[in-house]
Scaffold this motif. Structure first.
Motif, short mmCIF file in Angstrom:
data_model
loop_
_atom_site.label_atom_id
_atom_site.label_comp_id
_atom_site.label_asym_id
_atom_site.label_seq_id
_atom_site.Cartn_x
_atom_site.Cartn_y
_atom_site.Cartn_z
N PHE A 127 0.86 -1.18 0.00
CA PHE A 127 0.00 0.00 0.00
C PHE A 127 0.90 1.23 0.00
CE2 PHE A 127 -2.14 -3.47 2.19
CZ PHE A 127 -3.29 -3.60 1.41
N PRO A 128 1.16 1.82 -1.16
CA PRO A 128 2.15 2.90 -1.27
C PRO A 128 1.77 4.22 -0.60
CG PRO A 128 1.05 2.55 -3.37
CD PRO A 128 0.63 1.42 -2.48
N GLU A 129 0.55 4.30 -0.05
CA GLU A 129 0.23 5.49 0.75
C GLU A 129 1.02 5.47 2.07
OE1 GLU A 129 -4.15 6.78 0.70
OE2 GLU A 129 -4.22 4.72 -0.08
N GLY A 130 1.43 4.27 2.48
CA GLY A 130 2.22 4.15 3.70
C GLY A 130 1.37 3.91 4.94
N HIS A 131 0.19 4.53 4.98
CA HIS A 131 -0.72 4.39 6.11
C HIS A 131 -2.15 4.39 5.59
CE1 HIS A 131 2.39 5.09 9.18
NE2 HIS A 131 2.88 6.00 8.37
N ILE A 132 -3.07 3.95 6.45
CA ILE A 132 -4.50 4.05 6.11
C ILE A 132 -4.85 5.51 5.91
CG2 ILE A 132 -6.84 3.68 6.99
CD1 ILE A 132 -5.74 1.23 8.49
N ASN A 133 -5.61 5.81 4.85
CA ASN A 133 -5.96 7.21 4.60
C ASN A 133 -6.96 7.72 5.63
OD1 ASN A 133 -8.61 6.51 3.56
ND2 ASN A 133 -7.57 5.86 1.69
N ASP A 134 -7.26 9.00 5.58
CA ASP A 134 -8.01 9.64 6.66
C ASP A 134 -9.52 9.46 6.59
OD1 ASP A 134 -8.71 11.23 4.53
OD2 ASP A 134 -7.63 13.01 5.22
N GLY A 135 -10.01 8.66 5.65
CA GLY A 135 -11.45 8.41 5.57
C GLY A 135 -12.21 9.41 4.73
N SER A 136 -11.52 10.37 4.15
CA SER A 136 -12.18 11.39 3.33
C SER A 136 -12.49 10.88 1.93
CB SER A 136 -11.28 12.63 3.23
OG SER A 136 -10.09 12.32 2.50
#
Length: 216
Positions: A127-136
């Protein structure tokens, strides 16, 4: 370079646990999520053979399950954050062949492990975002490490988009994109600007797959 799957691995005892989890968990997860797999085009429908790097957006902790449901015919070696790995879940994560990585200080040994998997014909997923996104609903900017992994091992990148899922309200939707062979696009050693451009293009590709997930 031969990056076809090693046939001996198909019957290796080290994969017994992960295969047991896949087989026993297949029916209940299929019934619960009722996944609808969409494809960017005809080329994306071809089964992934040999070493490849799968990338996906990151909405929640269940995303690895969703990616596995979409690409069900291959074993996945998920790259996970070292902080999450160093928890009570470590025993399980080890046995499902996850690869821990320190995103702040990625060492040579970690990159070697990933490269060995890819050149050995395995499927590595991340998952290249590195972390779970903020839910937006908006993805974080991608990190460029995936580009270096792909180029070093000379394997394609397979983009996947998982639509945020709400249990019982709708079917799970996952979009698989056409594999991207970066090594054919950028011969030789890429510059930092090339790597940044490739990273941005992969981010754009994820947004294109997102549009498919919400339109069909």
């Amino acid at each position: 370079m031969n990056n076809q799957p090693n046939k001996a691995k198909l019957f290796s005892l080290k994969y017994f646990f992960v295969d047991f989890v896949r087989v026993t968990g297949a029916l209940p997860t299929l019934l619960w999520y009722r996944p609808k797999i969409l494809y960017e085009n005809e080329a994306a429908k071809q089964k992934i053979k040999g070493g490849a790097l799968v990338i996906s957006n990151h909405n929640c902790f269940f995303d690895p399950v969703y990616v596995m449901l979409a690409i069900w015919y291959r074993r996945h070696h998920f790259i996970i954050n070292q902080e999450f790995y160093d928890t009570k879940a470590k025993w399980f994560l080890d046995r499902v062949m996850c690869i821990p990585i320190d995103t702040k200080n990625t060492g040579f040994q970690t990159m070697k492990v990933i490269n060995d998997h890819l050149t050995g014909g395995d499927l590595v997923s991340m998952f290249p975002e590195g972390h779970i996104n903020d839910g937006s609903g908006e993805m974080r900017q991608f990190k460029s490490g995936m580009v270096l992994m792909s180029m070093r091992a000379k394997v394609p990148i397979v983009p996947v988009y998982v639509r945020e899922h709400k249990p019982r309200s709708a079917r799970l939707r996952v979009v698989i994109g056409e594999p991207i062979d970066i090594n054919k696009l950028y011969a030789g050693r890429p510059s930092m600007s090339d790597i940044e451009a490739i990273t941005n293009r992969l981010f754009e590709k994820e947004n294109e797959l997102k549009a498919i997930a919400f339109q069909r």
